[in-house]
Every structure is written in C-alpha cells, then in structure tokens.
Design an enzyme around this catalytic site. Structure first.
Site, PDB file in Angstrom:
ATOM      1  N   GLU A  87      43.661  48.654   9.354  1.00  0.00           N
ATOM      2  CA  GLU A  87      42.957  47.517   9.951  1.00  0.00           C
ATOM      3  C   GLU A  87      42.711  47.757  11.439  1.00  0.00           C
ATOM      4  OE1 GLU A  87      44.193  43.733   7.195  1.00  0.00           O
ATOM      5  OE2 GLU A  87      45.750  44.578   8.488  1.00  0.00           O
TER       6      GLU A  87
ATOM      7  N   GLU B 195      48.485  47.185   0.962  1.00  0.00           N
ATOM      8  CA  GLU B 195      49.255  45.946   0.810  1.00  0.00           C
ATOM      9  C   GLU B 195      49.462  45.525  -0.643  1.00  0.00           C
ATOM     10  OE1 GLU B 195      47.453  45.607   4.987  1.00  0.00           O
ATOM     11  OE2 GLU B 195      46.913  46.467   3.039  1.00  0.00           O
TER      12      GLU B 195
END
Length: 272
Positions: A126, A146
C-alpha cells in the site's frame, strides 16, 4: 562514583536524511527484526516526516525504502510485542493518509520514488501504491496478503489497485493474497524498472538524477494536478486553477528554463 547507568537514547526506527544539497530526502524504515513492519510508534514518526517534507520547499524528491536486503515493508507489525488491534479497532482508527501515512496521501507535492529492496507485502505494498515511481530489486516480491491472515487491505490497497490495474489483474492479486515477483508487477505496469542484482542503488540514483533535472515548480504543479484533479473528466480537470499550477506558470524556474535553453546550458533551478 557509583550510580544507575545512563539510559540509552531512544532508537529512531525511521531514518530521515537529506542529501543532494538538501534537495533529496531519504526515508528508511529500519526495523529489520520484523522485516520492516510498522507499529504505532513507527507510523506516527512517518506521518511527522511526511508533514515535514511537505513544509520544506528545499526538498524536491523523496526516496523511501527499507533497511537491509530482505524487506521494503511487510505491513503492520503483528508480533506479540506490538499488541495488534482487532480488525474492527483497526478499521475505526484508519489513517486518512493510508498505510504508513503514504498509501493515500494527496498533499505530498514532490515526487516520491519507492526503492523496493525486498518484500513489499500488505501495508508495504500500500505504501508502494502511494509512490509515483517504483524501482524494484530483481528479488523483490509484492502482495496484498491480508486475506491470508484474515484481514483486508483497508489502507488504500483495494481501491488503489483497482484504480491502477485492469479489473482482472487487480482481482487476481486481491482475491488470492499471493506474492508476485517484481518482473510480473513490471509487466502489469506497477513497477517502472526492475534492477538486476547489485544494481538497485545505481538504478534509483539514475531516476533521481532525471527527476532533479526538472524544474521543481513544474513537478509540484504536475503532481498536484494528478493528485487533486486526475480523477475528474479531462475537461473539468483542465479548468481547475490549482495553487502549484498558478505558482509554476509565474515562477523564476520558468524564466531560468528559458534562459538556460537559449544559452545551451544546464538550468540552475531556484525552486520558486
């Protein structure tokens, strides 16, 4: 003379250095024991650094990286010592600027280069998605991992990836949580250049040279246009009168660029 030993000074796990006459900022996540994952303290420090860079007009480019050869950043520190929040607690406290204060940041008007020296996973990817130029070592791996630990890429990963890639390519990464090698991300268009083994620093510096060769007022204007108007239809974006754009069109840099071109010499940018 006896007494209690002096306390050691706190270790700064995020290194912030300036070089190139103060025009280049280098930000290094230095937490190799946890593959440069971030805890709350490191995240707070990063946010302070981005704010400082935003307010320092001398800085014209940023290189962000991780320490050591193994990891750029592997996301949130989930070790026992970090006392991770529950998913709902994390969601409630989301940083509007995204992971590491960078993944969704729209106020950093200088070019940011990601020097990806190893794993860029979860929040680390990210952060990469919040950069403008991505240079990766040949052995680097990327992934929004994730889902493989029961979490969700909440800090910009889902929507940044959908914005940057065709739907099926983005979903292929999001719905598997798999790690992808640098060469694959280069083919997708998320990595600008893959550096051969041992050539990462030289490759990054070549990109830095090219960025610093440009007028800083022009680059601030371009980045502000992209960040604040890039989501609009071209006609609407074209009509916006952004502060950095107005400043660049009436800048000393613009005058110096013309003088240098006519004199057939390299410009000496005033930066204003």
């Amino acid at each position: 003379m006896s007494g209690a030993p002096a306390e050691a000074p706190p270790v700064d796990e995020i290194r912030f250095e300036r070089d190139r006459d103060g025009h280049l900022a280098r930000v290094t996540i230095d937490r190799p024991a946890v593959l440069n994952a971030l805890d709350g303290k490191a995240t707070s420090r990063l946010n302070d650094i981005w704010s400082e860079i935003e307010s320092d007009r001398a800085i014209r480019a940023v290189v962000v990286t991780g320490s050591g050869p193994r990891a750029f950043c592997t996301g949130a520190d989930m070790s026992a010592d970090a006392a991770p929040k529950t998913g709902l607690e994390y969601w409630a406290d989301l940083d509007p600027n995204g992971f590491g204060g960078l993944g969704l940041r729209t106020t950093l008007d200088v070019p940011v280069i990601a020097r990806v020296n190893g794993y860029a996973l979860g929040g680390g990817m990210e952060m990469v998605l919040g950069c403008d130029i991505v240079i990766a070592a040949e052995h680097a791996q990327f992934g929004l991992t994730e889902p493989r630990v029961g979490r969700i890429p909440l800090d910009g990963g889902v929507f940044q990836l959908l914005h940057r890639l065709p739907h099926t390519q983005a979903m292929g990464l999001l719905l598997t949580g798999r790690r992808a090698p640098a060469a694959e991300l280069h083919r997708m268009g998320l990595v600008n250049e893959v550096a051969p083994d041992g050539e990462l620093d030289a490759t990054v510096e070549r990109w830095v040279d090219d960025v610093l060769a440009c007028a800083p007022t022009s680059l601030r204007a371009i980045k502000q246009m992209v960040q604040r108007a890039g989501h609009l239809p071209p006609g609407e974006a074209h009509a916006m009168r952004l502060p950095a754009l107005t400043a660049a069109l009436d800048s000393e840099d613009g005058e110096e660029g013309v003088r240098a071109f006519r004199a057939k010499r390299r410009p000496q940018w005033p930066g204003r």
